[in-house]
Enzyme design. Structure first.
Site, PDB file in Angstrom:
ATOM      1  N   GLU A 438     -42.212  28.596  20.321  1.00 38.37           N
ATOM      2  CA  GLU A 438     -43.008  29.486  21.149  1.00 38.37           C
ATOM      3  C   GLU A 438     -44.157  30.055  20.319  1.00 38.37           C
ATOM      4  O   GLU A 438     -43.947  30.655  19.267  1.00 38.37           O
ATOM      5  CB  GLU A 438     -42.101  30.621  21.656  1.00 38.37           C
ATOM      6  CG  GLU A 438     -42.830  31.680  22.446  1.00 38.37           C
ATOM      7  CD  GLU A 438     -42.009  32.978  22.521  1.00 38.37           C
ATOM      8  OE1 GLU A 438     -40.926  33.052  21.903  1.00 38.37           O
ATOM      9  OE2 GLU A 438     -42.478  33.903  23.186  1.00 38.37           O
ATOM     10  N   ASP A 511     -38.462  33.528  20.117  1.00 37.81           N
ATOM     11  CA  ASP A 511     -38.138  34.854  19.599  1.00 37.81           C
ATOM     12  C   ASP A 511     -36.830  35.357  20.174  1.00 37.81           C
ATOM     13  O   ASP A 511     -36.429  34.986  21.275  1.00 37.81           O
ATOM     14  CB  ASP A 511     -39.254  35.850  19.957  1.00 37.81           C
ATOM     15  CG  ASP A 511     -40.480  35.638  19.076  1.00 37.81           C
ATOM     16  OD1 ASP A 511     -40.327  35.029  17.999  1.00 37.81           O
ATOM     17  OD2 ASP A 511     -41.576  36.071  19.488  1.00 37.81           O
ATOM     18  N   ASP A 513     -36.172  37.927  21.593  1.00 35.69           N
ATOM     19  CA  ASP A 513     -36.404  39.035  22.533  1.00 35.69           C
ATOM     20  C   ASP A 513     -36.424  38.508  23.970  1.00 35.69           C
ATOM     21  O   ASP A 513     -36.145  37.333  24.222  1.00 35.69           O
ATOM     22  CB  ASP A 513     -37.710  39.758  22.187  1.00 35.69           C
ATOM     23  CG  ASP A 513     -38.905  38.806  22.231  1.00 35.69           C
ATOM     24  OD1 ASP A 513     -38.741  37.649  22.698  1.00 35.69           O
ATOM     25  OD2 ASP A 513     -39.996  39.209  21.800  1.00 35.69           O
ATOM     26  N   ASP A 515     -38.889  37.942  26.069  1.00 34.60           N
ATOM     27  CA  ASP A 515     -39.852  36.870  26.346  1.00 34.60           C
ATOM     28  C   ASP A 515     -39.338  35.530  25.835  1.00 34.60           C
ATOM     29  O   ASP A 515     -39.505  34.492  26.472  1.00 34.60           O
ATOM     30  CB  ASP A 515     -41.197  37.186  25.689  1.00 34.60           C
ATOM     31  CG  ASP A 515     -41.941  38.270  26.457  1.00 34.60           C
ATOM     32  OD1 ASP A 515     -41.582  38.490  27.644  1.00 34.60           O
ATOM     33  OD2 ASP A 515     -42.850  38.893  25.878  1.00 34.60           O
TER      34      ASP A 515
END
Ligand code: TTJ
Length: 651
Positions: A438, A511, A513, A515
């Protein structure tokens, strides 16, 4: 002798069991049924057990079709016995001249006797339906029938098909109808526990198919009591409305058509929704035909023709262009077709396909005439349907072109690889890994940190397409997904070929997280829908980047969880609480330098990979479908859950 007198005598007199003549088609003993029950009811599993109920109820439905029965009840009693009640004329109780026996007795003791008393109903002569009450009787530990007729209740009892009580009058009544109670023989079935849900669903279907008929179901078993009443004056129209209940129809009215020729009748109800799938459900003589057959063929060809004709007439379609395909005309279609005929022929693997060719002509004619007329009277609706079919046509064409260009590119292995791909040197796919990363900056770190002999990097950035909400053509042409498809080299959809796959580890590195989880979810959904073998064969992984970095002087350690962070921190401090340990939280992959990324997340000796396992693919497919569309959160949770279940491979 009047029927009444005869019957009174019957209660006291032994009647001769002489069969007289050829009228009785089958004189096969009921032992045959007990010897090979599967031949008569399909199986002795749960499905066969429920078949007994349908077999009895079919008789009451015939009576309703003949116009004499308005209400049927089906009850699961305590102990899993079944009672079926109707308010029809009651099974005839008079003596048949050919046999010298009460018709009632013949119905329950002679195979295939049901049709003879069908009263002009539509008997099914094929498949497993309509084999008659005698089969149910033969497979029941006991069975009791009571007929309310002529002010009297006539009763007869059986055990495993044998008469235990001859027909006798047991009392007066002011009603008409038939009541049958039976207990399936545990010697004959794998299970004798009924499912209320299965019975309720089937009865609801029958209520939809027989407009106006009221069907009640009861479950009287202690602790699971339930009851329902199904009564649809709108019949097939209401069926379609019900099928579309969770969808958004593109026109208000359900379109209803019917017609008859000779002794066959056809009914069709349909409504389009804004979805892309087609849902056609067909029946012959109230029996579901999941494999389709002549009625469906007639429907489809007429539908395609009428919509194309309307397009030409309204000028939307040009005669010199290829017309709309059948599948274009069925995108978002919800339709129920029901035909009734005297000699239904059921074909196919599971006898679930209607073979009578004249039914194709009948349904085709009905739809041709009635739908054309409807379009003329409702131009707005016609326009909506035509537009939808034209859109489907364009989408299908675009998808085909995109798929072909992918196929061309991947053929011969000489595909032009995406600009963003940093490929590896190794050519043997069993040894290579593709990191899908990403963001561009993380992509840069990964490219520098990797072992380029066998690790390839493909950075993705920006907003990913949610394939659940998109038509296939959008997926094929999507600028975020095309590089993934090209890099993997195995094609897509029907063309997907695992043998051409260029990497046997496809590692999603995002990541830690929300997202990151989202992009992982979207990619997995894409793989699941369009490259299913990739998941089924365990080629898809999630990289596990660390969450914390701990520094004590020159010593650097990383932690993958809060617990690990605390443990490492304590370890570094040792006995001295004043030792300075700096703890940093990684905000994203982009924060790591190439070396850190290699050491913590990419080095096969040290990294953690989670294999994505969708162990029950069928269930997963249902869940994907269930969560399709607007509800992003539950879908995300589901895939995260599955990612968590994954195994640690490199340790
Ligand atoms: C046949 O023609 C004369 C009048 O009665 C017709 C008839 O048989 N009707 C009928 C049969 N209604 N209900 C049944 C029936 C109901 C159950 C629950 C079970 C069976 C085997 C038949």
């Amino acid at each position: 002798m009047s029927e009444q007198k005869e019957l009174n005598e019957l209660t006291t007199t032994q009647v001769d069991h002489e069969y007289g003549g050829s009228e009785i088609q089958v004189l096969e003993g009921l032992e045959a049924v007990r010897k090979r029950p599967g031949m008569y009811i399909g199986s002795t599993s749960e499905s066969g057990l429920h078949h007994l109920v349908y077999e009895i109820v079919d008789n009451s439905i015939d009576e309703a079709l003949a116009g004499y029965c308005t209400e049927i009840t089906v009850t699961i009693n305590d102990g899993d016995t079944i009672t079926v009640t109707d308010n029809g004329r009651g099974i005839p109780v008079d003596i048949q001249p050919q046999t010298g026996l009460p018709a009632l007795e013949v119905v329950f003791t002679v195979l295939h006797a049901g049709g003879k008393f069908g009263g002009g109903g539509y008997k099914v002569s094929g498949g497993l339906h309509g084999v008659g009450a005698s089969v149910v009787n033969a497979l029941s530990e006991w069975l009791v029938v009571q007929v309310h007729k002529n002010g009297q209740i006539y009763e007869m009892k059986f055990a495993r098909g044998e008469i235990t009580q001859k027909m006798k009058v047991v009392g007066p009544t002011d009603k008409n109808g038939t009541v049958v109670t039976f207990k399936p023989d545990p010697e004959m079935f794998d299970t004798t526990t009924y499912s209320y849900d299965i019975i309720h669903t089937r009865m609801q279907q029958q209520a939809f198919l027989n407009a106006g008929l009221k069907i009640k179901t009861f479950d009287l078993r202690p602790g699971q009591e339930a009851q329902d009443e199904m009564h649809y004056e709108g019949g097939l129209r209401e069926y379609v409305t019900w099928l579309n209940r969770h969808k958004t129809p593109i026109h208000d009215q359900v379109i209803y058509m019917e017609g008859a020729k000779d002794d066959a009748i056809a009914e069709i109800a349909l409504q389009y929704n804004d979805d892309f799938k087609e849902n056609i459900i067909s029946f012959a003589n109230n029996v579901h035909t999941p494999e389709g057959g002549m009625h469906e063929t007639g429907l489809k060809s007429a539908l395609t023709r009428v919509i194309n004709n309307y397009g030409l007439k309204s000028g939307q379609l040009k005669p010199d262009q290829p017309g709309l395909k059948g599948e274009d005309c069925r995108e978002g279609l919800t339709c129920v077709v029901s035909v009734k005929l005297t000699e239904a022929q059921f074909e196919g693997q599971t006898k679930a396909k209607l073979g009578n060719a004249y039914i194709r002509t009948l349904v085709d004619n009905v739809v041709s005439d009635k739908l054309e007329q409807f379009f003329e009277e409702n131009p707005k609706v016609a326009r909506m349907i035509l537009d939808k079919a034209m859109m489907a046509n364009r989408a299908r064409e675009a998808a085909r072109k995109a798929r072909e260009s992918i196929r061309r590119k991947t053929a011969l292995g000489g595909a032009a690889m995406p600009d963003k791909l940093r490929d590896c040197n190794e050519a043997n796919p069993e040894l290579t890994e593709l990191y899908i990363v990403e963001g561009d900056s993380a992509g840069g770190s990964a490219t520098q940190g990797r072992d380029s002999r066998f690790q390839a990097i493909l950075p993705l950035w920006g907003k990913m397409l949610n394939v659940e909400k998109a038509r296939a053509d959008k997926v094929y042409g999507n600028d975020k997904l095309t590089p993934v498809i090209t890099a993997l080299g195995a094609g897509i959809g029907e063309d997907f070929d695992l043998n051409k796959l260029r990497y046997h580890k496809v590692i999603i590195m995002a990541d830690a997280d929300v997202d990151g989880a989202h992009i992982r979810t979207l990619l997995l959904t894409f793989f699941f829908r369009f490259m299913r073998p990739l998941i089924d064969n365990g080629y898809v992984y999630a990289a596990v980047p660390p969450l914390y970095k701990l520094t004590k002087g020159k010593t650097v350690r990383v932690a993958f969880s809060d617990e690990e962070r605390d443990a490492i921190s304590a370890e570094l401090r040792g006995d001295n609480p004043n030792t300075k340990v700096v703890i940093n939280r990684y905000k994203g992959l982009g924060e790591m330098d190439p070396h850190e990324l290699w050491e913590t997340t990419m080095d096969p000796e040290r990294r953690t990979l989670k294999r994505i396992e969708l162990d029950d693919a069928v269930r997963a497919d249902q869940i994907f479908t269930l969560l399709m569309g607007e509800k992003v959160e539950p879908r995300r949770d589901y895939i995260q859950e599955n990612a968590k279940k994954a195994v640690n491979l490199d340790f």
